[in-house]
Design a protein around this motif. Structure first.
Motif, PDB file in Angstrom:
ATOM      1  N   TRP A   1       3.900  28.499 -11.200  1.00  0.00           N
ATOM      2  CA  TRP A   1       4.811  27.456 -11.662  1.00  0.00           C
ATOM      3  C   TRP A   1       4.224  26.869 -12.927  1.00  0.00           C
ATOM      4  N   ILE A   2       5.055  26.746 -13.952  1.00  0.00           N
ATOM      5  CA  ILE A   2       4.609  26.235 -15.249  1.00  0.00           C
ATOM      6  C   ILE A   2       5.528  25.093 -15.659  1.00  0.00           C
ATOM      7  N   ILE A   3       4.940  23.960 -15.988  1.00  0.00           N
ATOM      8  CA  ILE A   3       5.699  22.817 -16.502  1.00  0.00           C
ATOM      9  C   ILE A   3       5.373  22.665 -17.987  1.00  0.00           C
ATOM     10  N   GLU A   4       6.433  22.546 -18.777  1.00  0.00           N
ATOM     11  CA  GLU A   4       6.273  22.322 -20.214  1.00  0.00           C
ATOM     12  C   GLU A   4       6.075  20.829 -20.460  1.00  0.00           C
ATOM     13  N   PRO A   5       4.910  20.436 -20.922  1.00  0.00           N
ATOM     14  CA  PRO A   5       4.744  19.032 -21.287  1.00  0.00           C
ATOM     15  C   PRO A   5       5.497  18.769 -22.597  1.00  0.00           C
ATOM     16  N   ASP A   6       5.775  17.502 -22.861  1.00  0.00           N
ATOM     17  CA  ASP A   6       6.453  17.158 -24.117  1.00  0.00           C
ATOM     18  C   ASP A   6       5.680  17.738 -25.294  1.00  0.00           C
ATOM     19  N   GLY A   7       6.397  18.363 -26.197  1.00  0.00           N
ATOM     20  CA  GLY A   7       5.776  18.921 -27.395  1.00  0.00           C
ATOM     21  C   GLY A   7       5.350  20.372 -27.268  1.00  0.00           C
ATOM     22  N   LEU A   8       5.398  20.944 -26.074  1.00  0.00           N
ATOM     23  CA  LEU A   8       5.042  22.355 -25.885  1.00  0.00           C
ATOM     24  C   LEU A   8       6.245  23.101 -25.326  1.00  0.00           C
ATOM     25  N   ALA A   9       6.406  24.339 -25.763  1.00  0.00           N
ATOM     26  CA  ALA A   9       7.499  25.176 -25.260  1.00  0.00           C
ATOM     27  C   ALA A   9       6.943  26.517 -24.818  1.00  0.00           C
TER      28      ALA A   9
ATOM     29  N   GLU B   1       8.707  29.195 -24.760  1.00  0.00           N
ATOM     30  CA  GLU B   1       9.461  30.226 -25.486  1.00  0.00           C
ATOM     31  C   GLU B   1       8.575  31.180 -26.306  1.00  0.00           C
ATOM     32  N   PRO B   2       7.599  30.713 -27.086  1.00  0.00           N
ATOM     33  CA  PRO B   2       6.784  31.644 -27.884  1.00  0.00           C
ATOM     34  C   PRO B   2       5.966  32.634 -27.045  1.00  0.00           C
ATOM     35  N   TYR B   3       5.798  32.366 -25.779  1.00  0.00           N
ATOM     36  CA  TYR B   3       4.999  33.229 -24.903  1.00  0.00           C
ATOM     37  C   TYR B   3       5.858  34.206 -24.102  1.00  0.00           C
ATOM     38  N   LYS B   4       7.160  34.001 -24.112  1.00  0.00           N
ATOM     39  CA  LYS B   4       8.025  34.781 -23.225  1.00  0.00           C
ATOM     40  C   LYS B   4       8.036  36.274 -23.533  1.00  0.00           C
TER      41      LYS B   4
ATOM     42  N   MET C   1      -2.374  33.582 -18.337  1.00  0.00           N
ATOM     43  CA  MET C   1      -2.308  32.312 -17.610  1.00  0.00           C
ATOM     44  C   MET C   1      -3.419  31.366 -18.081  1.00  0.00           C
ATOM     45  N   ASP C   2      -4.600  31.897 -18.352  1.00  0.00           N
ATOM     46  CA  ASP C   2      -5.693  31.073 -18.878  1.00  0.00           C
ATOM     47  C   ASP C   2      -5.325  30.489 -20.239  1.00  0.00           C
ATOM     48  N   ARG C   3      -4.712  31.299 -21.098  1.00  0.00           N
ATOM     49  CA  ARG C   3      -4.304  30.818 -22.425  1.00  0.00           C
ATOM     50  C   ARG C   3      -3.243  29.722 -22.307  1.00  0.00           C
ATOM     51  N   LEU C   4      -2.308  29.890 -21.377  1.00  0.00           N
ATOM     52  CA  LEU C   4      -1.276  28.863 -21.182  1.00  0.00           C
ATOM     53  C   LEU C   4      -1.897  27.544 -20.716  1.00  0.00           C
TER      54      LEU C   4
ATOM     55  N   GLY D   1      -2.286  23.690 -22.779  1.00  0.00           N
ATOM     56  CA  GLY D   1      -1.839  22.395 -22.288  1.00  0.00           C
ATOM     57  C   GLY D   1      -0.692  22.426 -21.299  1.00  0.00           C
ATOM     58  N   PHE D   2      -0.254  23.619 -20.899  1.00  0.00           N
ATOM     59  CA  PHE D   2       0.798  23.701 -19.892  1.00  0.00           C
ATOM     60  C   PHE D   2       0.233  23.303 -18.532  1.00  0.00           C
ATOM     61  N   ALA D   3       1.034  22.594 -17.746  1.00  0.00           N
ATOM     62  CA  ALA D   3       0.660  22.272 -16.372  1.00  0.00           C
ATOM     63  C   ALA D   3       0.977  23.495 -15.523  1.00  0.00           C
ATOM     64  N   MET D   4       0.000  23.948 -14.756  1.00  0.00           N
ATOM     65  CA  MET D   4       0.141  25.192 -14.010  1.00  0.00           C
ATOM     66  C   MET D   4      -0.154  24.970 -12.527  1.00  0.00           C
ATOM     67  N   ALA D   5       0.532  25.746 -11.712  1.00  0.00           N
ATOM     68  CA  ALA D   5       0.212  25.809 -10.279  1.00  0.00           C
ATOM     69  C   ALA D   5       0.411  27.251  -9.859  1.00  0.00           C
ATOM     70  N   PHE D   6      -0.362  27.687  -8.897  1.00  0.00           N
ATOM     71  CA  PHE D   6      -0.324  29.051  -8.408  1.00  0.00           C
ATOM     72  C   PHE D   6      -0.149  29.029  -6.884  1.00  0.00           C
ATOM     73  N   PRO D   7       1.069  28.755  -6.410  1.00  0.00           N
ATOM     74  CA  PRO D   7       1.285  28.603  -4.976  1.00  0.00           C
ATOM     75  C   PRO D   7       1.099  29.887  -4.182  1.00  0.00           C
ATOM     76  N   VAL D   8       1.229  31.035  -4.843  1.00  0.00           N
ATOM     77  CA  VAL D   8       0.942  32.331  -4.221  1.00  0.00           C
ATOM     78  C   VAL D   8       0.302  33.178  -5.306  1.00  0.00           C
ATOM     79  N   TRP D   9      -0.994  33.451  -5.173  1.00  0.00           N
ATOM     80  CA  TRP D   9      -1.661  34.243  -6.202  1.00  0.00           C
ATOM     81  C   TRP D   9      -2.391  35.402  -5.539  1.00  0.00           C
ATOM     82  N   ARG D  10      -1.917  36.600  -5.804  1.00  0.00           N
ATOM     83  CA  ARG D  10      -2.436  37.812  -5.181  1.00  0.00           C
ATOM     84  C   ARG D  10      -3.015  38.772  -6.233  1.00  0.00           C
TER      85      ARG D  10
END
Length: 141
Positions: A75-83, A85-88, A124-127, A131-140
């Motif tokens: 799960w990735i949350i975009e904080p204000d000022g970050l998008a 899109e450039p990583y997609k 994921m480390d670069r994201l 400054g992206f908020a990250m969570a990994f509820p299932v990481w295999r």
């Protein structure tokens, strides 16, 4: 496929919804998750699980994983000022699938079992470093 409702546990007003509806294939009490969840912890795309919907409201409150699909979920949350899109383009090239919930600037990312674990972990480390908020509820991976 049918829509299945999951009751969510809220903590400090998160998640911002009380239930999440996901697509599942169902055979009795056995389900297979058919889309990427935004708020359900412990399940990734393709996972098979058993559950009994609550008879009063039809929501699933508890489930047991029967067979893991090998997929991971971020799960990735975009904080204000970050998008995101450039990583997609890079994410798509790695075989990742992205679902967006624009109201909350939230993205649910499916990481298939076949994805290159080293490349995905580096991304994921670069994201996170960006400054992206990250969570990994299932990481295999």
């Amino acid at each position: 496929m049918e829509k299945v409702a999951f009751a969510l546990d809220m903590d400090d007003d998160w998640p911002p919804v009380a239930t999440e509806h996901v697509w599942c294939d169902r055979a009795g009490t056995l389900y297979e998750l058919g889309n990427v969840p935004f708020f359900i912890k412990g399940l990734a795309l393709g996972d098979r699980f058993s559950a009994m919907p609550d008879p009063a409201n039809g929501c699933i409150f508890e489930f047991s994983l029967v067979e893991a699909s090998g997929h991971s979920l971020a799960w990735i949350i975009e904080p204000d000022g970050l998008a995101l899109e450039p990583y997609k383009e890079e994410m798509f090239s790695l075989g990742l699938r992205i679902e967006g919930f624009s109201r909350f600037q939230l993205h649910a990312v499916d990481v298939p079992a076949t994805a290159d674990a080293g490349a995905v972990n580096a991304l994921m480390d670069r994201l996170e470093d960006a400054g992206f908020a990250m969570a990994f509820p299932v990481w295999r991976h």
